[in-house]
Design an enzyme around this catalytic site. Structure first.
Site, short mmCIF file in Angstrom:
data_model
loop_
_atom_site.label_atom_id
_atom_site.label_comp_id
_atom_site.label_asym_id
_atom_site.label_seq_id
_atom_site.Cartn_x
_atom_site.Cartn_y
_atom_site.Cartn_z
CG HIS A 1 -1.55 -1.24 1.49
ND1 HIS A 1 -1.65 -2.30 1.92
CD2 HIS A 1 -3.12 -1.01 0.61
CE1 HIS A 1 -3.30 -3.03 1.59
NE2 HIS A 1 -3.82 -2.27 1.26
CB SER B 1 -8.21 3.67 -4.77
OG SER B 1 -9.91 3.20 -5.23
CG ASP B 2 -6.85 -1.00 -0.64
OD1 ASP B 2 -8.07 -2.32 -0.51
OD2 ASP B 2 -6.01 -1.77 0.30
CD1 TRP B 3 -10.43 -3.56 -0.80
CD2 TRP B 3 -12.90 -3.86 -1.30
NE1 TRP B 3 -10.92 -4.85 -1.64
CE2 TRP B 3 -12.16 -4.68 -2.19
CE3 TRP B 3 -13.89 -3.17 -2.51
CZ2 TRP B 3 -12.99 -5.50 -2.56
CZ3 TRP B 3 -14.79 -4.60 -2.66
CH2 TRP B 3 -13.60 -5.86 -3.39
CB SER B 4 -13.44 3.09 0.70
OG SER B 4 -13.00 2.76 2.06
#
Length: 111
Positions: A20, A97-100
């Site tokens: 990330h 992006s990571d999910w939200s």
């Protein structure tokens, strides 16, 4: 290690996503955490592994972290996405992006 893994996976025509990006230090409240990190520390500790992976193995994607970095969400941070990742390191893949992890879509697209 990440660079070798990315090379191995992508040698089979399978894309990878290195994540990330960057300073994702907390699981608790990671969507609202603001990592305050000076540039020297950021470059020497947090960015170095990503830099090696990008320059040596050219991953297909980079997944942005949920957290803020010095007040700006990573997925909306032009300095990270443009200046460092693309201009300095030559990354030509996709940032995701990571999910939200996208809080402001316009800012995310502009970054």
């Amino acid at each position: 290690l990440a660079s070798a893994f990315v090379k191995g996976v992508q040698s089979l025509s399978v894309g990878t996503s290195v994540k990330h990006f960057v300073a994702n230090n907390h699981e608790l409240d990671r969507m609202v955490t603001d990592a305050i990190v000076d540039e020297r520390t950021l470059r020497e500790i947090y960015l170095r592994g990503f830099e090696i992976a990008v320059k040596e193995s050219n991953p297909w994607t980079i997944m942005m972290a949920y957290n803020r970095l010095n007040g700006v969400y990573c997925s909306e941070n032009k300095w990270l996405c443009q200046s460092v990742l693309r201009e300095e390191w030559g990354f030509d893949g996709l940032t995701v992006s990571d999910w939200s992890a996208t809080n402001n879509r316009v800012e995310g697209i502009n970054a």
